[in-house]
Design a protein around this motif. Structure first.
Motif, PDB file in Angstrom:
ATOM      1  N   ASP A 209       4.126  -2.287   4.590  1.00 27.34           N
ATOM      2  CA  ASP A 209       3.474  -2.957   5.721  1.00 27.34           C
ATOM      3  C   ASP A 209       4.496  -3.592   6.662  1.00 27.34           C
ATOM      4  O   ASP A 209       4.468  -4.782   6.930  1.00 27.34           O
ATOM      5  N   SER A 210       5.381  -2.752   7.191  1.00 28.75           N
ATOM      6  CA  SER A 210       6.535  -3.260   7.931  1.00 28.75           C
ATOM      7  C   SER A 210       6.255  -3.676   9.369  1.00 28.75           C
ATOM      8  O   SER A 210       7.095  -4.298   9.994  1.00 28.75           O
ATOM      9  N   TRP A 211       5.105  -3.326   9.909  1.00 30.27           N
ATOM     10  CA  TRP A 211       4.791  -3.592  11.323  1.00 30.27           C
ATOM     11  C   TRP A 211       5.817  -2.921  12.236  1.00 30.27           C
ATOM     12  O   TRP A 211       6.087  -3.389  13.336  1.00 30.27           O
ATOM     13  N   ASP A 212       6.437  -1.854  11.768  1.00 30.12           N
ATOM     14  CA  ASP A 212       7.492  -1.163  12.515  1.00 30.12           C
ATOM     15  C   ASP A 212       8.652  -2.079  12.867  1.00 30.12           C
ATOM     16  O   ASP A 212       9.317  -1.921  13.895  1.00 30.12           O
ATOM     17  N   TYR A 213       8.898  -3.072  12.031  1.00 32.57           N
ATOM     18  CA  TYR A 213      10.025  -3.974  12.254  1.00 32.57           C
ATOM     19  C   TYR A 213      10.822  -4.087  10.978  1.00 32.57           C
ATOM     20  O   TYR A 213      10.367  -4.721  10.025  1.00 32.57           O
ATOM     21  N   PRO A 214      11.977  -3.477  10.955  1.00 36.14           N
ATOM     22  CA  PRO A 214      12.507  -2.484  11.872  1.00 36.14           C
ATOM     23  C   PRO A 214      11.721  -1.171  11.775  1.00 36.14           C
ATOM     24  O   PRO A 214      11.039  -0.944  10.785  1.00 36.14           O
ATOM     25  N   PRO A 215      11.868  -0.318  12.775  1.00 35.47           N
ATOM     26  CA  PRO A 215      11.058   0.918  12.814  1.00 35.47           C
ATOM     27  C   PRO A 215      11.612   2.035  11.943  1.00 35.47           C
ATOM     28  O   PRO A 215      11.782   3.155  12.385  1.00 35.47           O
ATOM     29  N   TYR A 216      11.884   1.731  10.676  1.00 32.95           N
ATOM     30  CA  TYR A 216      12.464   2.729   9.784  1.00 32.95           C
ATOM     31  C   TYR A 216      11.617   3.997   9.695  1.00 32.95           C
ATOM     32  O   TYR A 216      12.142   5.101   9.755  1.00 32.95           O
ATOM     33  N   ALA A 217      10.318   3.843   9.533  1.00 32.53           N
ATOM     34  CA  ALA A 217       9.448   5.023   9.397  1.00 32.53           C
ATOM     35  C   ALA A 217       9.455   5.854  10.680  1.00 32.53           C
ATOM     36  O   ALA A 217       9.540   7.086  10.621  1.00 32.53           O
ATOM     37  N   LYS A 218       9.368   5.206  11.824  1.00 30.89           N
ATOM     38  CA  LYS A 218       9.391   5.936  13.100  1.00 30.89           C
ATOM     39  C   LYS A 218      10.688   6.709  13.295  1.00 30.89           C
ATOM     40  O   LYS A 218      10.703   7.751  13.950  1.00 30.89           O
ATOM     41  N   LEU A 219      11.761   6.195  12.738  1.00 30.80           N
ATOM     42  CA  LEU A 219      13.063   6.848  12.867  1.00 30.80           C
ATOM     43  C   LEU A 219      13.317   7.886  11.775  1.00 30.80           C
ATOM     44  O   LEU A 219      14.388   8.479  11.715  1.00 30.80           O
ATOM     45  N   GLY A 220      12.343   8.082  10.890  1.00 30.74           N
ATOM     46  CA  GLY A 220      12.499   9.054   9.813  1.00 30.74           C
ATOM     47  C   GLY A 220      13.325   8.552   8.646  1.00 30.74           C
ATOM     48  O   GLY A 220      13.784   9.338   7.829  1.00 30.74           O
TER      49      GLY A 220
ATOM     50  N   ALA B 124      12.304   6.045   6.437  1.00 33.29           N
ATOM     51  CA  ALA B 124      11.514   5.484   5.341  1.00 33.29           C
ATOM     52  C   ALA B 124      10.093   6.000   5.402  1.00 33.29           C
ATOM     53  O   ALA B 124       9.636   6.508   6.425  1.00 33.29           O
ATOM     54  N   ASN B 125       9.408   5.821   4.289  1.00 38.09           N
ATOM     55  CA  ASN B 125       7.978   6.080   4.208  1.00 38.09           C
ATOM     56  C   ASN B 125       7.315   4.707   4.179  1.00 38.09           C
ATOM     57  O   ASN B 125       7.557   3.935   3.258  1.00 38.09           O
ATOM     58  N   ASN B 126       6.514   4.388   5.195  1.00 40.44           N
ATOM     59  CA  ASN B 126       5.845   3.093   5.239  1.00 40.44           C
ATOM     60  C   ASN B 126       4.463   3.197   4.605  1.00 40.44           C
ATOM     61  O   ASN B 126       3.731   4.151   4.840  1.00 40.44           O
ATOM     62  N   ILE B 127       4.141   2.199   3.775  1.00 41.78           N
ATOM     63  CA  ILE B 127       2.805   2.118   3.199  1.00 41.78           C
ATOM     64  C   ILE B 127       2.155   0.841   3.690  1.00 41.78           C
ATOM     65  O   ILE B 127       2.831  -0.122   4.041  1.00 41.78           O
ATOM     66  N   GLU B 128       0.836   0.844   3.725  1.00 41.36           N
ATOM     67  CA  GLU B 128       0.104  -0.315   4.233  1.00 41.36           C
ATOM     68  C   GLU B 128      -0.137  -1.387   3.176  1.00 41.36           C
ATOM     69  O   GLU B 128      -0.249  -2.557   3.494  1.00 41.36           O
ATOM     70  N   SER B 129      -0.239  -0.967   1.907  1.00 39.69           N
ATOM     71  CA  SER B 129      -0.518  -1.941   0.852  1.00 39.69           C
ATOM     72  C   SER B 129       0.128  -1.500  -0.459  1.00 39.69           C
ATOM     73  O   SER B 129       0.527  -0.342  -0.615  1.00 39.69           O
ATOM     74  N   LEU B 130       0.179  -2.422  -1.404  1.00 41.61           N
ATOM     75  CA  LEU B 130       0.764  -2.116  -2.709  1.00 41.61           C
ATOM     76  C   LEU B 130      -0.046  -1.096  -3.488  1.00 41.61           C
ATOM     77  O   LEU B 130       0.475  -0.479  -4.419  1.00 41.61           O
ATOM     78  N   ASP B 131      -1.297  -0.877  -3.100  1.00 42.77           N
ATOM     79  CA  ASP B 131      -2.108   0.148  -3.755  1.00 42.77           C
ATOM     80  C   ASP B 131      -1.481   1.534  -3.599  1.00 42.77           C
ATOM     81  O   ASP B 131      -1.738   2.431  -4.398  1.00 42.77           O
ATOM     82  N   GLU B 132      -0.674   1.704  -2.575  1.00 38.54           N
ATOM     83  CA  GLU B 132      -0.040   2.992  -2.285  1.00 38.54           C
ATOM     84  C   GLU B 132       1.376   3.093  -2.849  1.00 38.54           C
ATOM     85  O   GLU B 132       2.026   4.127  -2.697  1.00 38.54           O
ATOM     86  N   LEU B 133       1.855   2.041  -3.480  1.00 33.83           N
ATOM     87  CA  LEU B 133       3.257   1.972  -3.878  1.00 33.83           C
ATOM     88  C   LEU B 133       3.670   3.065  -4.857  1.00 33.83           C
ATOM     89  O   LEU B 133       4.662   3.758  -4.640  1.00 33.83           O
ATOM     90  N   ALA B 134       2.927   3.229  -5.934  1.00 30.69           N
ATOM     91  CA  ALA B 134       3.305   4.219  -6.949  1.00 30.69           C
ATOM     92  C   ALA B 134       3.392   5.620  -6.354  1.00 30.69           C
ATOM     93  O   ALA B 134       4.372   6.336  -6.582  1.00 30.69           O
ATOM     94  N   GLU B 135       2.405   5.996  -5.572  1.00 29.64           N
ATOM     95  CA  GLU B 135       2.421   7.325  -4.944  1.00 29.64           C
ATOM     96  C   GLU B 135       3.589   7.458  -3.970  1.00 29.64           C
ATOM     97  O   GLU B 135       4.239   8.498  -3.902  1.00 29.64           O
ATOM     98  N   ALA B 136       3.875   6.393  -3.227  1.00 30.33           N
ATOM     99  CA  ALA B 136       4.984   6.435  -2.266  1.00 30.33           C
ATOM    100  C   ALA B 136       6.324   6.603  -2.972  1.00 30.33           C
ATOM    101  O   ALA B 136       7.190   7.347  -2.498  1.00 30.33           O
TER     102      ALA B 136
END
Length: 156
Positions: A98-109, A111-123
């Protein structure tokens, strides 16, 4: 490796995940994986996890340089830490929470951003090396490949 935040709120006002919830999610994941261990890298300005909080894994000793940590660990979980950038530039998979694109790691390729810890294991399971080409970096290779390529270019 989990790079702990230095406080409860980011510089942009985003509330960080409660450290006990993050630690629980990471430890639950590690306990399900036979060869997975957690390394907790605390921010130098804020020690928020104690050894007694750990079921599996270790807290990185303060005298271990962040560059050593980035070279040692296989995958990184961060919220806004610059360790995410350091790890990505070394070709290590990074998951942002849940990085809020700060820093925009996912947008820059990077990192993989997840919205919640429910997605952590799969990520973590699906984490890939970052795409450094979006930054204009050549694909990562090995030192051996680089030396062989240089030798061939000299011989040709």
């Amino acid at each position: 490796c989990w790079a702990c935040p230095s406080g409860k709120v980011s510089m942009r006002g985003k509330t960080f995940v409660d450290p006990s919830e993050m630690l629980r999610a990471l430890q639950d994941y590690c306990l399900q994986k036979e060869k997975m261990s957690l390394l907790v890298r605390q921010h130098p300005n804020a020690k928020i996890i104690s050894e007694t909080d750990l079921v599996c894994g270790v807290i990185c000793p303060e005298d271990i340089d962040v560059n050593t940590v980035c070279n040692f660990a296989d995958i990184f979980v961060v919220e806004t830490s610059t360790i995410g950038l350091q790890a990505a530039l070394l070709g290590k998979p990074v998951v942002t929470v849940d990085s809020w694109d700060y820093p925009p790691y996912a947008k820059l390729g990077l990192a993989n951003n997840i919205e919640s810890l429910d997605e952590l294991a799969e990520a973590i399971e699906c984490a890939n090396k970052p795409n450094l080409q979006q930054l204009g970096c050549p694909p990562l290779g090995t030192a051996t490949e680089s030396v062989v390529t240089l030798i061939h270019s000299i011989l040709d």
